[in-house]
Design an enzyme around this catalytic site. Sequence first.
Site, PDB file in Angstrom:
ATOM      1  N   CYS A 381     -33.364  13.942 -47.872  1.00  0.00           N
ATOM      2  CA  CYS A 381     -32.382  13.756 -46.804  1.00  0.00           C
ATOM      3  C   CYS A 381     -33.067  13.641 -45.439  1.00  0.00           C
ATOM      4  CB  CYS A 381     -31.344  14.874 -46.845  1.00  0.00           C
ATOM      5  SG  CYS A 381     -29.801  14.377 -46.055  1.00  0.00           S
ATOM      6  N   HIS A 507     -29.444  14.991 -52.243  1.00  0.00           N
ATOM      7  CA  HIS A 507     -30.036  16.310 -52.527  1.00  0.00           C
ATOM      8  C   HIS A 507     -30.092  16.500 -54.048  1.00  0.00           C
ATOM      9  CE1 HIS A 507     -30.039  17.987 -48.424  1.00  0.00           C
ATOM     10  NE2 HIS A 507     -29.001  17.185 -48.249  1.00  0.00           N
ATOM     11  N   GLU A 509     -31.752  18.448 -55.789  1.00  0.00           N
ATOM     12  CA  GLU A 509     -31.931  19.851 -56.224  1.00  0.00           C
ATOM     13  C   GLU A 509     -30.629  20.486 -56.699  1.00  0.00           C
ATOM     14  OE1 GLU A 509     -32.705  18.624 -53.297  1.00  0.00           O
ATOM     15  OE2 GLU A 509     -31.704  19.674 -51.667  1.00  0.00           O
TER      16      GLU A 509
HETATM   17  N1  GLN Z   1     -29.390  15.694 -40.129  1.00  0.00           N
HETATM   18  C1  GLN Z   1     -29.478  14.586 -41.030  1.00  0.00           C
HETATM   19  C2  GLN Z   1     -28.150  13.876 -41.172  1.00  0.00           C
HETATM   20  O1  GLN Z   1     -27.129  14.432 -40.876  1.00  0.00           O
HETATM   21  C3  GLN Z   1     -29.970  15.024 -42.385  1.00  0.00           C
HETATM   22  C4  GLN Z   1     -29.026  15.942 -43.098  1.00  0.00           C
HETATM   23  C5  GLN Z   1     -29.653  16.655 -44.257  1.00  0.00           C
HETATM   24  O2  GLN Z   1     -30.872  16.707 -44.375  1.00  0.00           O
HETATM   25  N2  GLN Z   1     -28.849  17.234 -45.118  1.00  0.00           N
HETATM   26  O3  GLN Z   1     -28.122  12.763 -41.601  1.00  0.00           O
END
Ligand code: GLN
Length: 549
Positions: A381, A507, A509
């Site tokens: 992310c 994500h 995980e």
């Molecule tokens: N802050 C970034 C976004 O909102 C990444 C978010 C995250 O890593 N979950 O896109």
Amino acid sequence: MPKHIFVTGGVVSSLGKGLTSASIGMLLEHRGLRVRLQKFDPYINVDPGTMSPFQHGEVYVLDDGSETDLDLGHYERFTNAPLSRDCNFTTGKIYLSVIQKERHGDYLGRTVQVIPHVTDEIKAAVRKLATDGVDVVITEIGGTVGDIEGLPFLESIRQIALDLGKANVLYIHLTLIPYLKAAGEAKTKPTQHSVERLRQIGIQPDILICRTERELSKDDAEKIALFCNVEKRAVIEERDKEFSIYEVPLSLVENHLDDLIVEKLGLKAKPLDIDDWRVMLQRIKNPAHEVTIGVVGKYIKHRDAYKSVYEALDHAGISLATRVVVRRIEAEEIEREGAERVLSGLDGILVPGGFDYRGSTGKVDATRYARERKVPFFGICLGLQCAVIEFARNVVGLENANSTEFDSNCQYPVVCMLDDQYGITDKGGTMRLGTYPCKLVEGSKAHVAYGSLLVHERHRHRFEFNNQFRQQFAANGLEVTGSSPNGKLVEVVELREHPWFVAVQCHPEFKSKPTKAHPLYRGFVQAAIARREGKKNEATRPRHTAAAV
Ligand code: GLN
């Protein structure tokens, strides 16, 4: 009719109610029963989505996009029970619903009160999971008995035994038996007090699970039973685990917890078969390799801020008979000390998700180090976004490239806000959340790891790779190897000339289990093992002079 188990906690918080509830779910599933799990959190936030990881640890995201407590991660890792937004309620969520009904006129002019309106709402939330085909609903009550804000939940679970009949309900209380070194003995008084608090509310626990550092003596167990009005065999020891949290169910089995639950609830269950779990634990105890992975983040100091990432790394290690040692690295330390000093010696570098500018320079520096030194890299992310920023600045030559999250007026916005995020001002529950499909490019590292061209993963973000730069990146060696089926959203990027450099917008995980490691985490740890082994071979290979070669 489905039966109900309620798990409460006493004496102190952080006793591991989530793990114990998940372990109970796992044991019942391994006895052939269909379980559902849910958690009630007494705080007033509607969900943990708006809470700082420093306060609350990781926010765990479900397929349906709900942002939930990290204990639901334990539920998913230990069991196959499907989870949804009906599996995590806070005081805020309950009250929001009651107040919406009141505004709608549903209470027909009556005075709206904690009892019965709030308690009815809580009971409805419990009963919602008790659908056809479910054998047992396990409900964990967050917080500690005696907390003011937990009272409506305890009152509701008391009423449920009255509504459904006590034979259909089981109360399990998790408590601490501290060992006082100076006195040289275990102390049962805090447990007596917390059970007393429960009994004042009208709940007599059926089973006490006692967290202890040392073996619980027969005398202490008998004393607890007598003073707490619980059967002797229902005082169950849960000793601290040396190796792994995945040992918890086994120690509960040693103390016959599963038999006790089955008997007390009159369940029709098969004999216990947990061979898969035993095999998994054997792998943890006898690793063939070891690797060190650096996790570079901002919330490193909080034990649970990247909980699922740490667990997924462990699962990958289990599947590869490898001990994964995680080095938690504060991104700002890299800014202060330099990447070389902080990151050298690692077999792999992982940059997890995150928000906001602080620490982002350190994360960008970490991706640069991994790219240049060919250290296996996994970006999650924000980790993908940092990798993209780094590549833009240092390879493509877009000096002022950035994410608009960090610099809204930057010259090259290589990461920018998702189209549907413009104009949103509310913070709670408004990101791109939940499961989305992703199409992979044939032959990519992601495709090799997954063994499939269409995958589904969970998301939680507002920003994304800016498609305008796609060609420029590809021409320089950073390829988009996964995107939304309509091609609009970039989901995976990979470096061509690198042993393993994969970054994802999702994500993964959240979908990893100890008995079923996530393919990308597995691919990453495999690459780290290859690097470590390669280095080992290099070190042991006889050195030849140029002439001799
Ligand atoms: N802050 C970034 C976004 O909102 C990444 C978010 C995250 O890593 N979950 O896109």
